[in-house]
Scaffold this active site. Structure first.
Site, short mmCIF file in Angstrom:
data_model
loop_
_atom_site.label_atom_id
_atom_site.label_comp_id
_atom_site.label_asym_id
_atom_site.label_seq_id
_atom_site.Cartn_x
_atom_site.Cartn_y
_atom_site.Cartn_z
CB ALA A 72 0.77 6.55 11.55
NE ARG B 31 -1.96 -1.55 3.46
CZ ARG B 31 -2.11 -2.80 3.91
NH1 ARG B 31 -3.11 -3.53 3.48
NH2 ARG B 31 -1.28 -3.30 4.79
CB ILE B 32 3.31 2.67 2.44
CG1 ILE B 32 2.27 2.67 3.58
CG2 ILE B 32 4.20 3.90 2.52
CD1 ILE B 32 2.84 2.51 4.98
CG HIS C 93 7.77 5.51 14.76
ND1 HIS C 93 8.15 4.25 15.16
CD2 HIS C 93 6.76 5.33 13.87
CE1 HIS C 93 7.39 3.36 14.55
NE2 HIS C 93 6.54 3.98 13.76
CG ASP D 46 9.10 8.37 10.82
OD1 ASP D 46 9.28 9.35 11.59
OD2 ASP D 46 8.04 7.72 10.81
CD GLU E 120 11.39 4.12 16.52
OE1 GLU E 120 10.26 4.25 17.05
OE2 GLU E 120 11.53 3.83 15.34
P1 NAD Z 1 1.79 -3.76 2.98
O1 NAD Z 1 1.58 -5.06 3.67
O2 NAD Z 1 0.69 -3.20 2.16
O3 NAD Z 1 3.09 -3.86 2.04
C1 NAD Z 1 4.28 -4.46 2.45
C2 NAD Z 1 4.91 -5.11 1.20
O4 NAD Z 1 6.22 -5.57 1.55
C3 NAD Z 1 4.11 -6.33 0.70
O5 NAD Z 1 3.80 -6.18 -0.66
C4 NAD Z 1 5.09 -7.49 0.95
O6 NAD Z 1 4.96 -8.54 0.01
C5 NAD Z 1 6.42 -6.80 0.85
N1 NAD Z 1 7.53 -7.54 1.43
C6 NAD Z 1 7.53 -8.34 2.52
N2 NAD Z 1 8.77 -8.85 2.71
C7 NAD Z 1 9.56 -8.35 1.74
C8 NAD Z 1 10.93 -8.49 1.41
N3 NAD Z 1 11.75 -9.28 2.11
N4 NAD Z 1 11.39 -7.83 0.33
C9 NAD Z 1 10.57 -7.04 -0.43
N5 NAD Z 1 9.27 -6.88 -0.17
C10 NAD Z 1 8.77 -7.52 0.90
O7 NAD Z 1 2.23 -2.74 4.10
P2 NAD Z 1 2.14 -1.15 4.05
O8 NAD Z 1 0.81 -0.71 4.52
O9 NAD Z 1 2.64 -0.67 2.74
O10 NAD Z 1 3.18 -0.78 5.20
C11 NAD Z 1 4.58 -1.02 5.06
C12 NAD Z 1 5.25 -0.86 6.40
O11 NAD Z 1 5.25 0.53 6.77
C13 NAD Z 1 4.45 -1.51 7.56
O12 NAD Z 1 4.71 -2.84 7.69
C14 NAD Z 1 4.92 -0.72 8.76
O13 NAD Z 1 5.98 -1.40 9.39
C15 NAD Z 1 5.40 0.59 8.16
N6 NAD Z 1 4.64 1.72 8.70
C16 NAD Z 1 5.34 2.70 9.32
C17 NAD Z 1 4.67 3.79 9.85
C18 NAD Z 1 5.42 4.91 10.52
O14 NAD Z 1 4.89 5.53 11.43
N7 NAD Z 1 6.62 5.23 10.08
C19 NAD Z 1 3.27 3.85 9.79
C20 NAD Z 1 2.59 2.85 9.13
C21 NAD Z 1 3.29 1.77 8.59
#
Ligand code: NAD
Length: 322
Positions: free
Chosen positions: A295, A160-161, A292, A266, A271
């Site tokens: 979100a 998604r991100i 961090h 971030d 942390e």
């Molecule tokens: P998501 O599940 O939609 O996407 C994650 C992708 O990573 C998936 O497509 C998965 O197949 C892929 N993946 C898994 N292992 C992998 C690897 N070894 N190599 C390459 N790709 C791999 O998740 P999202 O919603 O996009 O979120 C991503 C991450 O962002 C979350 O898991 C979370 O840890 C982080 N996040 C951080 C904050 C923040 O405050 N900084 C906030 C929200 C989410």
């Protein structure tokens, strides 16, 4: 009668413990469903272990560690709700073993994290932190940066991100090379990006790298010595995923070697910083570190609140056989 009104009699008296700071909307929604809510955002681990046996549901963000020890004490617990995305602070396996459901709000923060990622990418390219620091000191000196237009961005983790970051980066004029462990060819075609066959292939082509994978045993220190070695000299690294996806010692080395030109983070494995490498990264002139905040926007927290409350209520009602 709404679905919530129908569920209310069944949820009446169930107790929910909230152990991290959450939007007031979430607390209101839980109370409106008839749940008894205790809001203890500063609770210590010791206090949590004492309190947890009395609760039917637990709401956390990323601060509270819900490991096997907590889960084994949670005699009544039916639902753990993560008010956010990543589940790496929750032992999901142990929870399922104990018949506890785990819910989260996966899409709620996507736009906020994507916007922060682009902000960090631009800040690193234009060395904004250095110019801001000079201005604070009253020193009007030029700080030379680089454009992102026409440069290649490796998006590691095309979920998604990662995909939202791609859309925004393309609007800036960047070329995208995406890498994921699952088949992303459909998305890649739709967004007009190329797909790398391996992590190293993506890293080798990129002027900037952005990480969007979840933290799992497979992604722990995904970016380490071997990965930095294949990167282009002077590349930018952005990490808004989880700190432990990057090996801090290896990153420090890569910065000192000039392989990584700038890092914008971030997240850190600990942390606030705990290890010597993390403290050095925090003080490094070519590192931009934020606390961090991916979100941490009003919009994301509202979406998280609404989605988490709905999922918790439905899961608890289901667990109670309503
Ligand atoms: P998501 O599940 O939609 O996407 C994650 C992708 O990573 C998936 O497509 C998965 O197949 C892929 N993946 C898994 N292992 C992998 C690897 N070894 N190599 C390459 N790709 C791999 O998740 P999202 O919603 O996009 O979120 C991503 C991450 O962002 C979350 O898991 C979370 O840890 C982080 N996040 C951080 C904050 C923040 O405050 N900084 C906030 C929200 C989410």
């Amino acid at each position: 009668m709404t679905k919530l009104e129908k569920l209310r009699p069944c949820l009446e008296g169930a107790r929910v413990l909230v152990t991290d700071p959450v939007d007031g909307l979430l607390l209101e929604a839980l109370k409106a469903a008839g749940l008894e809510v205790d809001y203890r955002p500063g609770i210590t681990r010791g206090e949590l272990l004492v309190a947890i046996p009395g609760y039917d549901a637990l709401v956390v963000r990323s601060r509270t560690k819900v490991d096997r020890v907590v889960i084994e004490r949670a005699e009544r617990l039916k639902v753990i709700a993560r008010a956010g995305v990543g589940l790496d602070n929750i032992d999901v396996h142990a929870a399922h073993e104990h018949g506890i459901r785990v819910v989260n709000a996966p899409g709620a923060a996507t736009q906020s994290v994507a916007e922060l990622t682009i902000a960090l990418l631009i800040a690193a390219a234009r060395r904004l932190h250095e110019s801001i620091e000079l201005a604070r000191k009253g020193i009007w000196k030029k700080v030379m940066g680089v454009e992102l237009y026409g440069k290649t961005l490796a998006v590691i983790g095309f979920g998604r991100i990662g995909r939202r970051v791609t859309e925004i980066a393309k609007a800036i004029g960047m070329d995208i090379i995406a890498y994921d462990v699952v088949d992303i060819s459909n998305y890649a075609e739709k967004l007009g990006v190329s797909v790398a066959h391996s992590l190293h292939d993506a890293l080798a082509e990129a002027d900037a790298v952005t990480l969007h994978v979840p933290l799992t045993p497979d992604t722990y220190h995904l970016m380490s010595w071997d990965e930095f070695r294949v990167m282009k000299r002077g590349a930018i690294l952005v990490n808004t995923s989880r700190g432990a996806v990057v090996d801090s010692e290896a990153l420090l080395w890569a910065l000192e070697e000039g392989i990584v030109g700038a890092a914008a983070l971030d997240v850190l494995e600990h942390e606030p910083p705990e290890t010597e490498a993390e403290r050095k990264l925090a003080a490094h002139p070519r590192v931009i570190l934020t606390t961090h905040i991916g979100a941490s926007t009003i919009e994301a927290q509202r979406r998280v609140a609404v989605e988490t409350a709905r999922k918790l209520i439905e899961a608890l009602a289901d667990a109670r056989g309503c």
